[in-house]
Design a protein around this motif. Structure first.
Motif, PDB file in Angstrom:
ATOM      1  N   GLY A  98       0.804  -1.210   0.000  1.00 43.72           N
ATOM      2  CA  GLY A  98       0.000   0.000   0.000  1.00 43.72           C
ATOM      3  C   GLY A  98       0.841   1.265   0.000  1.00 43.72           C
ATOM      4  O   GLY A  98       0.527   2.234  -0.712  1.00 43.72           O
ATOM      5  N   ILE A  99       1.910   1.261   0.772  1.00 43.86           N
ATOM      6  CA  ILE A  99       2.774   2.447   0.847  1.00 43.86           C
ATOM      7  C   ILE A  99       3.426   2.726  -0.499  1.00 43.86           C
ATOM      8  O   ILE A  99       3.510   3.871  -0.957  1.00 43.86           O
ATOM      9  CB  ILE A  99       3.837   2.256   1.951  1.00 43.86           C
ATOM     10  N   VAL A 100       3.887   1.677  -1.180  1.00 46.00           N
ATOM     11  CA  VAL A 100       4.516   1.842  -2.489  1.00 46.00           C
ATOM     12  C   VAL A 100       3.512   2.352  -3.515  1.00 46.00           C
ATOM     13  O   VAL A 100       3.824   3.203  -4.361  1.00 46.00           O
ATOM     14  CB  VAL A 100       5.130   0.508  -2.955  1.00 46.00           C
ATOM     15  N   ALA A 101       2.274   1.855  -3.458  1.00 43.75           N
ATOM     16  CA  ALA A 101       1.266   2.186  -4.473  1.00 43.75           C
ATOM     17  C   ALA A 101       0.498   3.475  -4.166  1.00 43.75           C
ATOM     18  O   ALA A 101      -0.241   3.960  -5.022  1.00 43.75           O
ATOM     19  CB  ALA A 101       0.273   1.030  -4.596  1.00 43.75           C
ATOM     20  N   ALA A 102       0.648   4.033  -2.953  1.00 40.12           N
ATOM     21  CA  ALA A 102      -0.147   5.194  -2.545  1.00 40.12           C
ATOM     22  C   ALA A 102       0.093   6.403  -3.453  1.00 40.12           C
ATOM     23  O   ALA A 102       1.210   6.648  -3.905  1.00 40.12           O
ATOM     24  CB  ALA A 102       0.179   5.557  -1.101  1.00 40.12           C
ATOM     25  N   LYS A 103      -0.965   7.153  -3.698  1.00 41.06           N
ATOM     26  CA  LYS A 103      -0.866   8.346  -4.541  1.00 41.06           C
ATOM     27  C   LYS A 103      -0.371   9.569  -3.780  1.00 41.06           C
ATOM     28  O   LYS A 103       0.071  10.542  -4.381  1.00 41.06           O
ATOM     29  CB  LYS A 103      -2.233   8.649  -5.160  1.00 41.06           C
ATOM     30  N   HIS A 104      -0.506   9.545  -2.453  1.00 37.56           N
ATOM     31  CA  HIS A 104      -0.148  10.708  -1.648  1.00 37.56           C
ATOM     32  C   HIS A 104       1.010  10.372  -0.707  1.00 37.56           C
ATOM     33  O   HIS A 104       1.215   9.208  -0.347  1.00 37.56           O
ATOM     34  CB  HIS A 104      -1.354  11.187  -0.838  1.00 37.56           C
ATOM     35  N   SER A 105       1.748  11.404  -0.315  1.00 34.28           N
ATOM     36  CA  SER A 105       2.912  11.183   0.550  1.00 34.28           C
ATOM     37  C   SER A 105       2.531  11.057   2.022  1.00 34.28           C
ATOM     38  O   SER A 105       3.315  10.563   2.823  1.00 34.28           O
ATOM     39  CB  SER A 105       3.923  12.318   0.377  1.00 34.28           C
ATOM     40  N   PHE A 106       1.335  11.525   2.387  1.00 35.46           N
ATOM     41  CA  PHE A 106       0.853  11.338   3.757  1.00 35.46           C
ATOM     42  C   PHE A 106       0.047  10.046   3.815  1.00 35.46           C
ATOM     43  O   PHE A 106      -0.913   9.870   3.053  1.00 35.46           O
ATOM     44  CB  PHE A 106       0.007  12.527   4.212  1.00 35.46           C
ATOM     45  N   ILE A 107       0.452   9.156   4.706  1.00 32.45           N
ATOM     46  CA  ILE A 107      -0.139   7.829   4.788  1.00 32.45           C
ATOM     47  C   ILE A 107      -0.852   7.653   6.124  1.00 32.45           C
ATOM     48  O   ILE A 107      -0.328   8.037   7.177  1.00 32.45           O
ATOM     49  CB  ILE A 107       0.946   6.734   4.663  1.00 32.45           C
ATOM     50  N   VAL A 108      -2.047   7.073   6.069  1.00 30.75           N
ATOM     51  CA  VAL A 108      -2.757   6.646   7.277  1.00 30.75           C
ATOM     52  C   VAL A 108      -2.991   5.149   7.141  1.00 30.75           C
ATOM     53  O   VAL A 108      -3.395   4.674   6.074  1.00 30.75           O
ATOM     54  CB  VAL A 108      -4.112   7.361   7.434  1.00 30.75           C
ATOM     55  N   ILE A 109      -2.726   4.385   8.204  1.00 36.11           N
ATOM     56  CA  ILE A 109      -3.055   2.961   8.190  1.00 36.11           C
ATOM     57  C   ILE A 109      -4.113   2.694   9.258  1.00 36.11           C
ATOM     58  O   ILE A 109      -4.119   3.311  10.322  1.00 36.11           O
ATOM     59  CB  ILE A 109      -1.818   2.066   8.417  1.00 36.11           C
ATOM     60  N   ILE A 110      -5.017   1.773   8.940  1.00 37.03           N
ATOM     61  CA  ILE A 110      -6.096   1.430   9.858  1.00 37.03           C
ATOM     62  C   ILE A 110      -6.514  -0.005   9.571  1.00 37.03           C
ATOM     63  O   ILE A 110      -6.437  -0.464   8.424  1.00 37.03           O
ATOM     64  CB  ILE A 110      -7.286   2.407   9.704  1.00 37.03           C
ATOM     65  N   ASP A 111      -6.933  -0.734  10.574  1.00 35.23           N
ATOM     66  CA  ASP A 111      -7.311  -2.133  10.402  1.00 35.23           C
ATOM     67  C   ASP A 111      -8.684  -2.272   9.756  1.00 35.23           C
ATOM     68  O   ASP A 111      -9.517  -1.347   9.799  1.00 35.23           O
ATOM     69  CB  ASP A 111      -7.291  -2.860  11.740  1.00 35.23           C
ATOM     70  N   ALA A 112      -8.928  -3.464   9.195  1.00 31.34           N
ATOM     71  CA  ALA A 112     -10.182  -3.733   8.489  1.00 31.34           C
ATOM     72  C   ALA A 112     -11.233  -4.372   9.375  1.00 31.34           C
ATOM     73  O   ALA A 112     -12.316  -4.718   8.898  1.00 31.34           O
ATOM     74  CB  ALA A 112      -9.902  -4.652   7.300  1.00 31.34           C
ATOM     75  N   ASP A 113     -10.950  -4.529  10.664  1.00 31.79           N
ATOM     76  CA  ASP A 113     -11.873  -5.261  11.544  1.00 31.79           C
ATOM     77  C   ASP A 113     -12.800  -4.356  12.346  1.00 31.79           C
ATOM     78  O   ASP A 113     -13.552  -4.826  13.195  1.00 31.79           O
ATOM     79  CB  ASP A 113     -11.097  -6.166  12.503  1.00 31.79           C
ATOM     80  N   GLY A 114     -12.744  -3.047  12.123  1.00 32.53           N
ATOM     81  CA  GLY A 114     -13.651  -2.126  12.797  1.00 32.53           C
ATOM     82  C   GLY A 114     -13.273  -1.767  14.221  1.00 32.53           C
ATOM     83  O   GLY A 114     -14.063  -1.135  14.930  1.00 32.53           O
ATOM     84  N   THR A 115     -12.060  -2.128  14.661  1.00 39.91           N
ATOM     85  CA  THR A 115     -11.652  -1.838  16.042  1.00 39.91           C
ATOM     86  C   THR A 115     -11.203  -0.388  16.236  1.00 39.91           C
ATOM     87  O   THR A 115     -11.313   0.149  17.335  1.00 39.91           O
ATOM     88  CB  THR A 115     -10.519  -2.776  16.484  1.00 39.91           C
ATOM     89  N   TYR A 116     -10.698   0.235  15.170  1.00 41.52           N
ATOM     90  CA  TYR A 116     -10.189   1.605  15.284  1.00 41.52           C
ATOM     91  C   TYR A 116     -11.201   2.583  14.683  1.00 41.52           C
ATOM     92  O   TYR A 116     -11.488   2.513  13.481  1.00 41.52           O
ATOM     93  CB  TYR A 116      -8.855   1.756  14.560  1.00 41.52           C
ATOM     94  N   PRO A 117     -11.750   3.503  15.478  1.00 41.71           N
ATOM     95  CA  PRO A 117     -12.699   4.489  14.940  1.00 41.71           C
ATOM     96  C   PRO A 117     -12.007   5.436  13.961  1.00 41.71           C
ATOM     97  O   PRO A 117     -10.980   6.040  14.280  1.00 41.71           O
ATOM     98  CB  PRO A 117     -13.176   5.241  16.189  1.00 41.71           C
ATOM     99  N   ALA A 118     -12.576   5.583  12.773  1.00 38.84           N
ATOM    100  CA  ALA A 118     -11.978   6.434  11.747  1.00 38.84           C
ATOM    101  C   ALA A 118     -12.076   7.914  12.095  1.00 38.84           C
ATOM    102  O   ALA A 118     -11.396   8.742  11.478  1.00 38.84           O
ATOM    103  CB  ALA A 118     -12.649   6.171  10.402  1.00 38.84           C
ATOM    104  N   VAL A 119     -12.891   8.264  13.080  1.00 42.46           N
ATOM    105  CA  VAL A 119     -13.089   9.664  13.439  1.00 42.46           C
ATOM    106  C   VAL A 119     -11.793  10.333  13.874  1.00 42.46           C
ATOM    107  O   VAL A 119     -11.664  11.567  13.827  1.00 42.46           O
ATOM    108  CB  VAL A 119     -14.152   9.770  14.562  1.00 42.46           C
TER     109      VAL A 119
END
Length: 304
Positions: free
Chosen positions: A76-97
Motif C-alpha cells: 500500500g505504501i509503495v502504491a499510494a498516490k499521496h505522501s501522507f499515509i494513514v493505516i487502519i485495520d479492516a476489523d472495525g476496532t479503530y474508529p476512523a473519526v
C-alpha cells in the motif's frame, strides 16, 4: 484543511467488516474536507473480502497469496498516490473519526499514533500482561515513553517509512518495528489517546505471538541501541564476579575460576557491544535500503 492522504487498509478475510470500515472512512474524509484515497490491500483473502471492498468504490490491490500484515502495508505504501499515509485495520476496532486529528498532528511530528488509552478500550485481558511487559521493555531500549507500541491506527510520511523497508517485517510486527526505529532515530513521534472497539470477526493474533514480539524488540534494539542490550549483561557478570571474588577471599587467598570467567565475560561482552554500537552509528537509519518488490493485481478502479 489537512494534507491529502492515502488511507491504507490491510485486509485478510475480513468480509464482515471491510464495507463498514471503508464507508466510515469515506464519511470522515468528506465531513472534514480531506482530499484522499482509500486503498484496500487484500492479502490473499479466501472469503470474498477483496470483492466486497471493490463494491464500495475503494481502490483495491490484491496479493495472490497470504504474505502478511506488514507485506500488505508495504504494498500500500509503495502504491499510494499521496505522501501522507494513514493505516487502519479492516476489523472495525479503530474508529476512523480520529484520522483528521492524526493528519493535523503531522504538521508538527513525523508520525502520529492512535494510542489505545482512551475511555473505551476493549483489549482482551489475556493479552494485557504480555502487552505491559513488551511496552516496558520497548521504553527501556528506546529511552522513550511509548504508550502504545503496536497500534494499527497511525499517520506518517511515506518517505520516512520507506527508508526502513529493509528491516520492516512482513508480519504483525511491522508497527512495533517502525515505532521502535523512529524513536531510536529520534524522529518526532506523538500519540493521540483513542478508543478501541470490539473487533468484527476472529482475531489473527495468537498468544504465542508475544514471544515473537519480544525477539523482534531485542533485534530492533540491536540495530539501533545495542549497548542498551549488552550493558545489563555486563553489569550482571560484574556483580556476580565481585560477589564470588569476595566469597573466595574470605575462605582462601585465591580467586576461583568462575569469578575470573565472569570478569573476562564482562569485558568481552562490553567490547562486542561497543563494536555493535559503532556499526549501528555508522550505518545510520538504513536509508539506502530499497523497498521490496510486490506482486499484486488491482480490482476495480479508484474511488469516485
Amino acid at each position: 484543511m489537512a494534507n491529502p492522504a492515502t488511507v491504507i487498509i490491510p485486509c485478510y478475510n475480513e468480509v464482515n467488516g471491510i464495507r463498514a470500515v471503508v464507508e466510515e472512512i469515506r464519511a470522515v474524509l468528506a465531513h472534514n474536507a480531506i482530499e484522499g484515497e482509500i486503498l484496500v490491500v487484500d492479502d490473499g483473502s479466501s472469503d470474498g473480502s477483496a470483492e466486497a471492498a471493490a463494491t464500495t468504490g475503494a481502490r483495491v490491490l490484491r496479493h495472490r497469496s497470504n504474505r502478511g500484515y506488514g507485506a500488505a502495508l508495504k504494498t500500500g505504501i509503495v502504491a499510494a498516490k499521496h505522501s501522507f499515509i494513514v493505516i487502519i485495520d479492516a476489523d472495525g476496532t479503530y474508529p476512523a473519526v480520529y484520522i483528521p486529528e492524526l493528519l493535523r498532528m503531522l504538521e508538527r511530528a513525523d508520525m502520529a499514533v492512535g494510542a489505545r488509552t482512551g475511555a473505551n478500550v476493549n483489549i482482551p485481558l489475556v493479552r494485557r500482561p504480555a502487552k505491559w511487559v513488551l511496552n516496558r521493555l520497548a521504553n527501556y531500549l528506546s529511552t522513550s515513553k511509548i504508550p502504545d507500541l503496536n497500534s494499527g491506527l497511525r499517520a506518517f510520511r511515506r518517505e520516512i517509512a520507506a527508508q526502513y523497508f529493509g528491516i520492516l517485517p512482513n508480519q504483525f510486527s511491522f508497527t512495533t518495528t517502525i515505532t521502535l526505529a523512529m524513536h531510536c532515530d529520534k524522529y518526532s513521534v506523538v500519540y493521540l489517546p483513542i478508543d478501541y472497539l470490539p473487533r468484527k470477526g476472529k482475531s489473527k493474533i495468537v498468544p504465542w505471538d508475544a514471544a515473537s514480539f519480544l525477539v523482534l524488540i531485542l533485534r530492533t534494539a540491536m540495530l539501533f541501541r545495542p549497548l542498551r542490550v549488552f550493558l545489563p549483561i555486563v553489569l550482571l557478570c560484574l556483580v556476580y564476579g565481585i560477589v564470588k571474588m569476595s566469597i573466595d577471599l574470605t575462605h582462601q587467598p585465591n580467586i576461583s575460576a568462575s569469578a575470573l570467567l565472569a570478569f573476562v565475560s564482562a569485558l568481552q561482552i562490553l567490547l562486542i557491544g561497543m563494536v555493535g554500537d559503532a556499526i549501528a552509528t555508522r550505518l545510520g537509519r538504513m536509508s539506502q535500503a530499497a523497498p521490496s518488490s510486490v506482486t499484486v493485481e488491482e480490482l476495480g478502479g479508484p474511488e469516485k
